[in-house]
Each structure stands twice: as structure tokens, then as C-alpha cells.
Design a protein around this motif. Sequence first.
Motif, short mmCIF file in Angstrom:
data_model
loop_
_atom_site.label_atom_id
_atom_site.label_comp_id
_atom_site.label_asym_id
_atom_site.label_seq_id
_atom_site.Cartn_x
_atom_site.Cartn_y
_atom_site.Cartn_z
N GLY A 55 7.53 41.69 -22.69
CA GLY A 55 8.79 42.64 -22.76
C GLY A 55 9.13 42.74 -24.24
O GLY A 55 10.05 43.42 -24.50
N ILE A 56 8.69 41.86 -24.98
CA ILE A 56 9.15 41.98 -26.66
C ILE A 56 8.66 42.94 -27.17
O ILE A 56 7.36 43.14 -27.29
CB ILE A 56 8.86 40.47 -27.20
N LEU A 173 5.75 35.48 -29.64
CA LEU A 173 7.08 35.11 -28.73
C LEU A 173 8.55 34.98 -29.25
O LEU A 173 9.51 35.19 -28.69
CB LEU A 173 6.78 33.95 -28.01
N PHE A 174 8.51 34.54 -30.33
CA PHE A 174 9.68 34.05 -31.03
C PHE A 174 10.33 34.78 -32.21
O PHE A 174 9.25 35.58 -32.99
CB PHE A 174 9.43 32.55 -31.71
N GLY A 175 11.61 34.36 -32.50
CA GLY A 175 12.27 35.25 -33.70
C GLY A 175 13.35 34.41 -33.99
O GLY A 175 13.75 33.26 -33.49
N GLN A 270 16.32 34.47 -23.14
CA GLN A 270 15.64 35.62 -23.49
C GLN A 270 13.94 35.22 -23.95
O GLN A 270 13.77 35.62 -25.05
CB GLN A 270 16.22 36.67 -24.59
N ALA A 271 13.32 34.60 -22.98
CA ALA A 271 12.21 34.11 -23.43
C ALA A 271 10.97 35.16 -23.16
O ALA A 271 9.94 35.30 -23.71
CB ALA A 271 11.83 32.72 -22.59
N GLY A 298 13.00 38.78 -29.19
CA GLY A 298 12.08 37.75 -28.84
C GLY A 298 12.90 36.45 -28.25
O GLY A 298 14.25 36.75 -28.12
N ASN A 299 12.12 35.44 -28.27
CA ASN A 299 12.82 33.98 -27.94
C ASN A 299 13.31 33.19 -29.10
O ASN A 299 12.73 32.86 -29.95
CB ASN A 299 11.83 33.23 -27.43
#
Length: 342
Positions: A55-56, A173-175, A270-271, A298-299
Amino acid sequence: MNQKSHSASHEKNLVKSHPCHIAGVGSYVPERVLTNADLEKMVDTSDDWIVSRTGIRERRLAAAGECTSDLAAKAAARAMQDAGVTADQIDLIIVATITPDMIFPSTACLVQQKIGARRAAAFDLEAACSGFIYGLHVGSQFIHTGAYRTVLVIGAEKISSITDWADRNTCVLFGDGAGAAILQSRADAHEILTVSLGADGTKSGLIELPAGGSKCPASPETIAGRMHFLRMDGRETFKNAINVMCQASKDALKHAGIEVGQVGCIIPHQANQRIVDAVSEKLEAKPEQVFLNLQKYGNTSAASVAIALDEAYRGGRIKKDDYVLLVAFGSGLSWGAAVIRW
Ligand code: ACO
């Protein structure tokens, strides 16, 4: 009266006389946007894969000289403004993070200096993506007992600093970002009704940063082995996340004495949209009850729930007297859920 029953009733009275409220919230995300199209140029991935599996769509990255404490201090300033609190009033700062500026001193001490909260005690709390909810519960105890009047809880991360930009399994995945809340006992604010926390250290290997600690200090070998970056078993984490988020949510709702249908806004970690959808389905929550902003950020680990809470509130998704359910999971494994009456 024996000692046990005395302490139990004593604790009950203290909780009643000092309920803990969220008096203000704030968040900050860095300016630089990294889109899925940008990532397509860095690793073997596609916008289609990232959107359909997570979903990101994009995430924010801190600038080179911008540290976790900088993001945290900006989020804190916004929460203080929202609560009408000055730096001099803050008694305690808790920073939840897995990306401290340095291993020590604590990022909380660096934030104390940056916001000028000279009276405040300060320490870091490490519970990965569950860190903000852990921080709310820890901070609440000081309010419940009357030990402190004003506690600043921050979830802040510069996850880009521990991201392996050559690993497509994790780098999409990350931010980076930060979110903050001011806790006080204040009848005109938003009461934290219940918090349920948990952990399972037998699953500590699912998400970890292997080197740089006392077990495996930095060396040329750890650098060559890319051991200073986050590693994750995505599939196992995914399955565990759904189970523990459901259980924590049910526990927190049960202790608050409410059903999921009565919740005005559910704010999950929000992962991954698929994790959130599965949790919502198992809890029998309606999609319109759930707040999502992972498509933009993102996560952001410990910052995730805090940023989402601030955005949901400022965007009018939370109305006065609504029940709000926060729920998160992360490395540890650790998890937590909280029910707030807004
Ligand atoms: N682009 C394209 N393909 C990819 C990518 C990518 N970015 N990443 C993985 N793939 C491939 C894999 O290599 C695999 O290929 P293979 O079948 O040839 O081996 C295939 O896609 C499927 O991989 P899966 O791991 O089965 O994909 P899945 O549907 O499980 O999604 C994901 C992976 C998104 C990581 C998911 O498992 C997930 O979200 N897990 C939870 C992660 C999480 O939320 N962690 C939070 C905690 S973080 C913290 O505490 C700091």
C-alpha cells in the motif's frame, strides 16, 4: 488490612485522583520525498509490487545532517503549541526510538537541549514500532501517581540511517518522521483509558540490527557483512503482527469496557495495508473506522502511530468524545494497544 490489599486500594485511589490525558499532539516529517519510481532505479522492484504488497506509494527521508533528535524536537514543538505548554513546564521527556542520534547520550537529552526544557528529566525507550504506545503507558504512570504534571512522549526515527538500500525486501518499507504527545491530568483533554502491552523475546530474531551492540561490536567484518542494517523475516513478522495486534486491541477494548463497534477511529501501526486489513477483518471493524497514511510515509517505526494520531486529529477524523484505539507491533517482538476518549 494486609500489605497487599493496602497497596491495591492505594493504587486504585491514585489512578482515580490523577487520570492521564493527552493535552496536545504534533508531528513532523522531513521534506524529501522518495517515491516508488525512485526506488525502481535503486533496486529490482516496481511501483506495482510495492503498492499491491504494502500500500506504500512514497516515504520521507531526512536530510544528511538531520538527526532523529531534530525530527523529534520539531514534532515536540508542535505538540507543545497544541497543548499550550511551554518548555519550562515539561517535567519529563521520553523518546521512543530505535535510531538514536548516538548509542549514548540518550536522544531525549539531546531533545531537552534543543527545545530548552531545562527542568525536564529525560530518557530513551526502546520498543521499536510499539515504542510510542509503550511511551504513553510509561509516561502515564508519572501522571497517575502525581509525581509529574507534564510529560512529553515522542516517537521519532531516522530509519533511513539503518536501511540497507541494496535490499529490496526491506528498503521499500520504511520512512523517517516523528510524532509527539503532551501528557497531563487535565479534564478538558483526551483521557487515556487503558493500555495493554506485551512482548515475546523468543521471536527476537524476526527483526533485528545484528551489529554495533555489545554482542557484536563494529568491526571491518561487520561492515563488510552489512550487519549494521535492519534485517527482517517479512513473512513470519507478517503473521505474528496480525495475531498480536488483534489480541492487544481486544485486551485494551475489554479493559475499557467497550466494543469495537463503538470506536470512532482506529489508528494502527502503519506497516503494511494488508496487515491492517487483516487485523480490521479479524476485529470485525469497518474500513471507515480505520485511519491510514502509510501510502505517504511507509513504516516510520516508533513515529508511525504518533504521526497518524496527529494527522487524524488535525484532519477532523477524530471528534470530541470519540473512542480512539491505537495499536502497534514491532521488533522484540513487542506490541501494545491503547484506548483514548477524545
Ligand atoms: N520488489 C519486488 N519483489 C520483491 C520485493 C520488492 N521490493 N521484496 C521482496 N520481493 C520478492 C521476494 O524476493 C519474493 O520472491 P521469491 O518468491 O522469488 O522468493 C516475493 O517477492 C514474495 O516475497 P514475500 O516475502 O512472500 O512477500 P510478501 O507478500 O510476504 O510481502 C513484505 C513482503 C511486504 C515484507 C511483508 O511480508 C510484510 O509486510 N511483512 C511485515 C513487515 C513489517 O511490517 N515489519 C514491521 C516491523 S519493523 C520494526 O519493528 C522496525
